[in-house]
Scaffold this motif. Sequence first.
Motif, PDB file in Angstrom:
ATOM      1  N   GLY A   1       0.879  -1.125  -0.098  1.00 47.04           N
ATOM      2  CA  GLY A   1      -0.066   0.069   0.052  1.00 47.04           C
ATOM      3  C   GLY A   1       0.881   1.160  -0.007  1.00 47.04           C
ATOM      4  N   GLU A   2       1.910   1.361   0.784  1.00 42.96           N
ATOM      5  CA  GLU A   2       2.774   2.598   0.898  1.00 42.96           C
ATOM      6  C   GLU A   2       3.516   2.587  -0.524  1.00 42.96           C
ATOM      7  OE1 GLU A   2       3.582   2.040   5.595  1.00 42.96           O
ATOM      8  OE2 GLU A   2       5.062   1.072   4.160  1.00 42.96           O
ATOM      9  N   ALA A   3       3.868   1.594  -1.037  1.00 42.93           N
ATOM     10  CA  ALA A   3       4.475   1.567  -2.440  1.00 42.93           C
ATOM     11  C   ALA A   3       3.729   2.361  -3.598  1.00 42.93           C
ATOM     12  CB  ALA A   3       5.121   0.277  -3.065  1.00 42.93           C
ATOM     13  N   LEU A   4       2.117   1.938  -3.203  1.00 39.56           N
ATOM     14  CA  LEU A   4       1.482   2.986  -4.324  1.00 39.56           C
ATOM     15  C   LEU A   4       1.579   4.223  -4.291  1.00 39.56           C
ATOM     16  CD1 LEU A   4      -2.002   0.639  -3.902  1.00 39.56           C
ATOM     17  CD2 LEU A   4      -0.420   0.500  -5.559  1.00 39.56           C
ATOM     18  N   TYR A   5       1.823   4.720  -2.791  1.00 41.34           N
ATOM     19  CA  TYR A   5       1.772   6.219  -2.694  1.00 41.34           C
ATOM     20  C   TYR A   5       3.204   6.706  -3.230  1.00 41.34           C
ATOM     21  CZ  TYR A   5      -2.093   5.493   0.320  1.00 41.34           C
ATOM     22  OH  TYR A   5      -3.324   4.767   0.704  1.00 41.34           O
ATOM     23  N   GLU A   6       4.279   5.933  -2.782  1.00 35.84           N
ATOM     24  CA  GLU A   6       5.526   6.435  -3.128  1.00 35.84           C
ATOM     25  C   GLU A   6       5.902   6.351  -4.630  1.00 35.84           C
ATOM     26  OE1 GLU A   6       7.933   7.708  -1.050  1.00 35.84           O
ATOM     27  OE2 GLU A   6       6.562   7.686   0.491  1.00 35.84           O
ATOM     28  N   GLY A   7       5.246   5.449  -5.261  1.00 36.59           N
ATOM     29  CA  GLY A   7       5.568   5.321  -6.546  1.00 36.59           C
ATOM     30  C   GLY A   7       4.484   6.022  -7.552  1.00 36.59           C
ATOM     31  N   LEU A   8       3.588   6.386  -7.200  1.00 36.28           N
ATOM     32  CA  LEU A   8       2.523   6.903  -7.955  1.00 36.28           C
ATOM     33  C   LEU A   8       2.682   8.131  -8.642  1.00 36.28           C
ATOM     34  CD1 LEU A   8      -0.379   6.219  -9.085  1.00 36.28           C
ATOM     35  CD2 LEU A   8      -1.193   7.647  -6.787  1.00 36.28           C
ATOM     36  N   THR A   9       3.352   9.092  -8.216  1.00 38.14           N
ATOM     37  CA  THR A   9       3.703  10.398  -9.043  1.00 38.14           C
ATOM     38  C   THR A   9       4.722   9.986  -9.974  1.00 38.14           C
ATOM     39  OG1 THR A   9       3.253  11.784  -6.971  1.00 38.14           O
ATOM     40  CG2 THR A   9       4.864  12.520  -8.685  1.00 38.14           C
ATOM     41  N   THR A  10       5.746   9.127  -9.827  1.00 36.65           N
ATOM     42  CA  THR A  10       6.424   9.059 -10.796  1.00 36.65           C
ATOM     43  C   THR A  10       5.877   8.164 -12.088  1.00 36.65           C
ATOM     44  OG1 THR A  10       8.370   8.719  -9.230  1.00 36.65           O
ATOM     45  CG2 THR A  10       8.748   7.639 -11.221  1.00 36.65           C
ATOM     46  N   THR A  11       4.891   7.177 -11.646  1.00 34.19           N
ATOM     47  CA  THR A  11       4.386   6.551 -13.000  1.00 34.19           C
ATOM     48  C   THR A  11       3.518   7.346 -13.772  1.00 34.19           C
ATOM     49  OG1 THR A  11       4.454   4.698 -11.371  1.00 34.19           O
ATOM     50  CG2 THR A  11       2.930   4.473 -12.967  1.00 34.19           C
ATOM     51  N   VAL A  12       2.744   8.339 -12.923  1.00 37.50           N
ATOM     52  CA  VAL A  12       1.917   8.863 -13.786  1.00 37.50           C
ATOM     53  C   VAL A  12       2.678   9.895 -14.638  1.00 37.50           C
ATOM     54  CG1 VAL A  12       0.287  11.204 -13.582  1.00 37.50           C
ATOM     55  CG2 VAL A  12      -0.094   9.038 -12.141  1.00 37.50           C
ATOM     56  N   ARG A  13       3.730  10.484 -14.137  1.00 33.29           N
ATOM     57  CA  ARG A  13       4.274  11.138 -15.077  1.00 33.29           C
ATOM     58  C   ARG A  13       5.228  10.796 -16.227  1.00 33.29           C
ATOM     59  NH1 ARG A  13       7.912  14.503 -10.073  1.00 33.29           N
ATOM     60  NH2 ARG A  13       5.907  15.886  -9.938  1.00 33.29           N
ATOM     61  N   LYS A  14       5.531   9.428 -16.013  1.00 32.27           N
ATOM     62  CA  LYS A  14       6.149   8.428 -17.124  1.00 32.27           C
ATOM     63  C   LYS A  14       5.072   8.230 -18.153  1.00 32.27           C
ATOM     64  CE  LYS A  14       9.856   6.254 -14.918  1.00 32.27           C
ATOM     65  NZ  LYS A  14      10.597   4.872 -14.536  1.00 32.27           N
ATOM     66  N   TYR A  15       3.765   8.107 -17.764  1.00 38.01           N
ATOM     67  CA  TYR A  15       2.668   7.747 -18.802  1.00 38.01           C
ATOM     68  C   TYR A  15       2.303   9.204 -19.632  1.00 38.01           C
ATOM     69  CZ  TYR A  15       0.811   3.204 -17.383  1.00 38.01           C
ATOM     70  OH  TYR A  15       0.633   2.002 -17.113  1.00 38.01           O
ATOM     71  N   LEU A  16       2.466  10.403 -18.843  1.00 37.68           N
ATOM     72  CA  LEU A  16       2.155  11.698 -19.420  1.00 37.68           C
ATOM     73  C   LEU A  16       3.117  11.725 -20.416  1.00 37.68           C
ATOM     74  CD1 LEU A  16       1.228  13.667 -16.452  1.00 37.68           C
ATOM     75  CD2 LEU A  16      -0.258  13.132 -18.258  1.00 37.68           C
ATOM     76  N   GLN A  17       4.405  11.581 -19.888  1.00 36.05           N
ATOM     77  CA  GLN A  17       5.776  11.612 -20.880  1.00 36.05           C
ATOM     78  C   GLN A  17       5.425  10.979 -22.323  1.00 36.05           C
ATOM     79  OE1 GLN A  17       8.126  13.808 -20.902  1.00 36.05           O
ATOM     80  NE2 GLN A  17       8.822  13.168 -22.806  1.00 36.05           N
ATOM     81  N   ILE A  18       4.810   9.522 -22.333  1.00 31.36           N
ATOM     82  CA  ILE A  18       4.568   8.762 -23.231  1.00 31.36           C
ATOM     83  C   ILE A  18       3.816   9.469 -24.261  1.00 31.36           C
ATOM     84  CG2 ILE A  18       3.763   6.700 -23.861  1.00 31.36           C
ATOM     85  CD1 ILE A  18       4.959   5.147 -21.299  1.00 31.36           C
TER      86      ILE A  18
END
Length: 247
Positions: A228-245
């Motif tokens: 659960g904590e990994a969802l929060y810690e990694g969510l911003t980075t993951t969203v930014r990567k999707y936006l970059q794509i």
Amino acid sequence: MTLLSVNVNKIAVLRNSRGGTEPDILRAAHACIDAGCGGITVHPRPDQRHVRPDDVRALAALTRGRVEYNIEGNPFAGARGSYPGLIELARETRPTQVTLVPDGDGQITSDHGFDLTRDIETLRPLVAQLRDIGCRVSLFVDSGATGFDAALAIGVQRIEIYTGPYAQAFEEGNVQAELERCADTARRAQHAGLAVNAGHDLSQANLGTFKAAIPGLAEVSIGHALIGEALYEGLTTTVRKYLQILR
């Protein structure tokens, strides 16, 4: 240093909710190992609601020679469908440790430990089988448990203290009594010659307090809060990567 064993069941829950192979439980375990954890934990159940027998086998190959491998489960639950039973899975995969837990299909998650006074004789032959396979054997117990001398006598090497009540007390801001209860349980188990593990609802918020109270704590097994904590810690980075794509 206390070993961190990451329970990857929640990765399998997410995968199974959609079908297919994503998210990949092996990739998740690999990432945890690369990040420095000392072990991987799985808790297969006969209803295969999350980790499946093939996952258990694949993770055995992934962890072998790299980190400890801990399989949890109810040794009294028989084979069902493609689930061969806990002892047979251990025989196939040769994990470092098997943690025996008295859970059933009706439980959302493990919520109590063995009564060592009542259960010790029924556990004796199962512990012997696991020791013959070469597995370290740990028993899931409640804080305040007794019967540690008897557990040692049948070949048990560790206990895992069920920390759900501790985590609940911590969240409610009234932790001292339950923390002392866990610490006393650990002392008595260690005095009998057993090493002490702990697990269930441990998190970044409550782990430090617990570890400070349990000198010589051998291992913590953490899954639900860590994922659960990994969802929060990694969510911003993951969203930014999707936006970059998309850009």
